[in-house]
Design a protein around this motif. Structure first.
Motif, PDB file in Angstrom:
ATOM      1  N   GLU A 119       0.817  -1.211   0.000  1.00 56.60           N
ATOM      2  CA  GLU A 119       0.000   0.000   0.000  1.00 56.60           C
ATOM      3  C   GLU A 119       0.855   1.268   0.000  1.00 56.60           C
ATOM      4  OE1 GLU A 119      -2.530  -0.539   3.350  1.00 56.60           O
ATOM      5  OE2 GLU A 119      -4.045  -1.589   2.164  1.00 56.60           O
ATOM      6  N   SER A 120       2.001   1.229   0.640  1.00 56.17           N
ATOM      7  CA  SER A 120       2.864   2.408   0.693  1.00 56.17           C
ATOM      8  C   SER A 120       3.642   2.610  -0.602  1.00 56.17           C
ATOM      9  CB  SER A 120       3.834   2.294   1.862  1.00 56.17           C
ATOM     10  OG  SER A 120       4.700   1.192   1.658  1.00 56.17           O
ATOM     11  N   VAL A 161      -0.177   5.654  -7.712  1.00 60.39           N
ATOM     12  CA  VAL A 161      -1.316   6.555  -7.780  1.00 60.39           C
ATOM     13  C   VAL A 161      -2.022   6.509  -6.437  1.00 60.39           C
ATOM     14  CG1 VAL A 161      -3.494   7.043  -8.942  1.00 60.39           C
ATOM     15  CG2 VAL A 161      -1.569   6.114 -10.242  1.00 60.39           C
ATOM     16  N   LYS A 162      -2.222   7.657  -5.832  1.00 61.70           N
ATOM     17  CA  LYS A 162      -2.908   7.719  -4.550  1.00 61.70           C
ATOM     18  C   LYS A 162      -4.412   7.636  -4.767  1.00 61.70           C
ATOM     19  CE  LYS A 162       0.888   8.204  -2.314  1.00 61.70           C
ATOM     20  NZ  LYS A 162       1.449   7.083  -1.649  1.00 61.70           N
TER      21      LYS A 162
END
Length: 57
Positions: free
Chosen positions: A44-45, A49-50
């Motif tokens: 996840e880190s 792309v956020k």
């Protein structure tokens, strides 16, 4: 002496059998590795792309 046809037929059978075993092992190994990776959530880190939060009405 055996004919060449008998050798090729027997060889093709075992070669096909071993190929399917290799496919099955590959699928299971990839699945288990992805399950372990998914469980750690370290991916996840590393997202490129956020995520965007979508507002709902």
């Amino acid at each position: 002496m055996n004919s060449g046809q008998d050798y090729c037929t027997n060889f093709d059978f075992w070669q096909t059998y071993e190929l399917w075993i290799a496919f099955a092992v590959d699928e299971w190994l990839r699945g288990l590795l992805m399950l372990l990776r998914w469980g750690t959530q370290t991916w996840e880190s590393k997202a490129m792309v956020k995520p965007q939060h979508v507002l709902t009405t």
